[in-house]
Design a protein around this motif. Sequence first.
Motif, mmCIF file in Angstrom:
data_model
loop_
_atom_site.group_PDB
_atom_site.id
_atom_site.type_symbol
_atom_site.label_atom_id
_atom_site.label_comp_id
_atom_site.label_asym_id
_atom_site.label_seq_id
_atom_site.Cartn_x
_atom_site.Cartn_y
_atom_site.Cartn_z
ATOM 1 N N ALA A 6 -0.275 5.555 9.579
ATOM 2 C CA ALA A 6 0.052 5.428 11.005
ATOM 3 C C ALA A 6 -1.155 5.792 11.867
ATOM 4 N N GLU A 7 -1.888 6.822 11.465
ATOM 5 C CA GLU A 7 -3.056 7.228 12.243
ATOM 6 C C GLU A 7 -4.178 6.180 12.151
ATOM 7 N N ILE A 8 -4.330 5.542 10.971
ATOM 8 C CA ILE A 8 -5.317 4.450 10.844
ATOM 9 C C ILE A 8 -4.956 3.299 11.787
ATOM 10 N N GLU A 9 -3.672 2.964 11.854
ATOM 11 C CA GLU A 9 -3.225 1.864 12.726
ATOM 12 C C GLU A 9 -3.464 2.198 14.203
ATOM 13 N N ASN A 10 -3.167 3.446 14.577
ATOM 14 C CA ASN A 10 -3.368 3.846 15.976
ATOM 15 C C ASN A 10 -4.850 3.875 16.342
ATOM 16 N N ASN A 11 -5.684 4.213 15.378
ATOM 17 C CA ASN A 11 -7.106 4.340 15.653
ATOM 18 C C ASN A 11 -7.758 2.962 15.884
ATOM 19 N N ARG A 12 -7.459 1.981 15.019
ATOM 20 C CA ARG A 12 -8.038 0.642 15.148
ATOM 21 C C ARG A 12 -6.977 -0.405 14.802
ATOM 22 N N PRO A 13 -6.082 -0.685 15.736
ATOM 23 C CA PRO A 13 -4.977 -1.610 15.436
ATOM 24 C C PRO A 13 -5.438 -3.021 15.088
ATOM 25 N N ARG A 14 -6.531 -3.494 15.690
ATOM 26 C CA ARG A 14 -6.987 -4.860 15.415
ATOM 27 C C ARG A 14 -7.462 -5.034 13.985
ATOM 28 N N VAL A 36 0.837 -1.206 0.000
ATOM 29 C CA VAL A 36 0.000 0.000 0.000
ATOM 30 C C VAL A 36 0.867 1.249 0.000
ATOM 31 N N LEU A 37 1.906 1.258 0.830
ATOM 32 C CA LEU A 37 2.776 2.436 0.909
ATOM 33 C C LEU A 37 3.467 2.711 -0.423
ATOM 34 N N GLU A 38 3.844 1.642 -1.132
ATOM 35 C CA GLU A 38 4.468 1.814 -2.440
ATOM 36 C C GLU A 38 3.491 2.458 -3.427
ATOM 37 N N GLN A 47 1.743 12.887 2.632
ATOM 38 C CA GLN A 47 1.009 12.575 3.863
ATOM 39 C C GLN A 47 0.709 11.080 4.036
ATOM 40 N N ALA A 48 1.085 10.229 3.057
ATOM 41 C CA ALA A 48 0.663 8.820 3.047
ATOM 42 C C ALA A 48 1.110 8.060 4.284
ATOM 43 N N GLU A 49 2.396 8.132 4.643
ATOM 44 C CA GLU A 49 2.916 7.344 5.763
ATOM 45 C C GLU A 49 2.264 7.754 7.077
ATOM 46 N N SER A 54 -7.961 -3.192 6.941
ATOM 47 C CA SER A 54 -8.052 -1.848 6.352
ATOM 48 C C SER A 54 -7.078 -1.693 5.193
ATOM 49 N N LEU A 55 -5.863 -2.208 5.376
ATOM 50 C CA LEU A 55 -4.867 -2.118 4.305
ATOM 51 C C LEU A 55 -5.341 -2.864 3.058
ATOM 52 N N ARG A 56 -5.964 -4.055 3.265
ATOM 53 C CA ARG A 56 -6.418 -4.827 2.105
ATOM 54 C C ARG A 56 -7.534 -4.099 1.353
#
Length: 519
Positions: free
Chosen positions: A422-430, A407-409, A416-418, A435-437
Motif C-alpha cells: 500500500a505504501e509503494i502504491e501511495n508513493n508512486r501510483p503511476r 504478489v500478495l499471495e 507487513q506485506a499488505e 513495481s509489482l512485476r
Amino acid sequence: MNKNKKVFMWYKIKELSAQGLNQSQIKLELGIDRGTVRKYLLMNEAQFLEWISTPRRMPKKLNGYYNFVKKLLGNAPYLSAAQVEDRLKERYTNLPDVSSKTVYNFVQTVRKEQNIPKYKEKLPRQYEKLAETEYGEEAQVDFGSYRMLSRGSGRVKIYFFTIVLSRSRHKFIYCQRMPFTTESANYAHELAFEYFEGIPRRILYDQDRVFITDENLGDVLLTEKFMQFTNAHPFDVVFCKKADPESKGKVENVVKYVKHNYLKGRVFQDIDTLQKEALLWLERTGNAKVHGTTKRIPKEEWEKEKQHLLPYNGKPEKPFLKLPTHPVRKDNTVLYRSNYYSVPLGTYQDRDTKILLEEKDGKLFFYTGDNQLLATHDLCLDIGRIIKNNDHAREKSKTLQKTYELVLESLRHIPQAEQYLAEIENNRPRNFHDSLRVMQKNIERSSAEAINFALVYCYENKILNANRFAEVLNYFEKEQGLENVKHSICIETGGLNKQQNDDMQPQKSDINEYESIMN
C-alpha cells in the motif's frame, strides 16, 4: 461577342476578303475562329443584319440541372461534355431526351457564366486506321492503371483489364486494387467471355510478363498458367509490341477512354462498388453511344457479332488474390490512407513486422502472414484519425489486480506485506503496476526466508522502490549465509528476531556493507 462587335467584325472580314486574303489569313489577322470567318463570308449585308437582330433562344430543357453541372465542373473542371452527359444520365433517370450537342452547348454556357475554364490537355496520340475485321474474328486486350480520387485521403491506384471486340467495338473492363497476375488476368478473360456470350477466334496482346516469360525474335514462351488457360479455350494468341498502335490501337483507345471518361473525376469508395458501376457505365455509355469511328452503336453491333463468336460454356472462378502487406508501427498501429488503425497489443515484434490488409465493403480486414484474422475496422473517410479498438489495448485495471493478487499471495506469510504494498502504491501510483512485476519476478527465484527478511527490512527503513527491494533481496539471498544474516539484522536493527538460542554465536556483519550497495 456583343452586337456592335459582331457588326464591326463582319465589315472587317468583308474588307480583308476584298483585299484578297483567304479565310486562314483573315483568321490570323483578326484572331477569331475560322468557322466564324466562313459563316460571315457566306452572308450578305441584309442576311447578316437580319441574323444579328433575331433573339437567340438557348435550349431550356437542361436549366433544371444547372446547379448540378455547376458543382460537378467546380470540383472537376477538366471533365468533358461527354463525361458530364454520362454523369447526368447516371444521377437522373428522368433526364430529358436531348442530343449530345445540346449537352455540349449547355456545359459551355455553364463554364462561361461561372468562369470555369477547362484545363488544356495534351493532344491525343494519332493512330493509323486498319481495315475492319470480320465478325467474331478478333479481340484486343490491354491493361491500365489510374490514380482515382478518394474521399478524404488523397488518391487510390486502381488497376484494370480491358478487352474489345475489334469489329463491333463492344468493350468489357474489370477493375482491382492489386497489379494483375496471370491468375487474375485469366479470371478477367473468363468474365469477358461470359459478358460477350462467346469467344473470338484470336486475341491480340502486348508482350506482358503476365502472359509470357521470354521472347526471342518473335518466339514467345508463355507462363505456365496462361498456357494452361489458352489450351482450355479455342482461341489463338497473337503477341504485338508494347504500345503498338498499328496492331492494337483499338484497345489502346479503350484504355484511354476508360481513364478519361469513366475513372477521371470519379471518387473511389471500394473496389466492388467500382466494378458494379463500371458495368453500368458500359451499358449506359461505353457500349451504348455511337462509336466515333464506326458511327455505329457497339451494343447493337455486338448483337450481330455474338452470332459468330465461338461458344463459351465455362464458369468464372475468382482466384485467391495475394493481399498487400503493410508495416506495423511501434505503437501497434497500421497507417492506411492517412489514418492510423490499431491492431492487438503485441503484434509489433520488430522493424520487419508486417500484416496483410484487405479492403472490402467499406471495412478493413487485417490478417497475419498465414491469413489469420487479427482485426476489423470500419474504413475511415477522413484523414489524420486514430481508429482504435479498445479490445486491442491492455486491460490495465484487470491486469493490475491480477498482478497484485499474485504478489500478495507470494508474501502472505509476512504480516507487513499488505501495508508495504500500500505504501509503494501511495508513493508512486503511476509506476505501481511495473513495481509489482519487478517484485514478482524476483520473488519467484528467491527463498521464503530471504523474502521475509528483505520485506521487513525495506518496510522498516521506508525503502519504497521495487528495484531497491530487489537489491536487498539479492543481498540477503546470495551475499551472506542466511543464519549470519539473521543475527546481523537482529544486532543492527535492535532485534527483529528475539527467539535465538542463547548459546548461538553468530558472526557479525556490518550493515554498512549492504547500505553501500544502495548508494
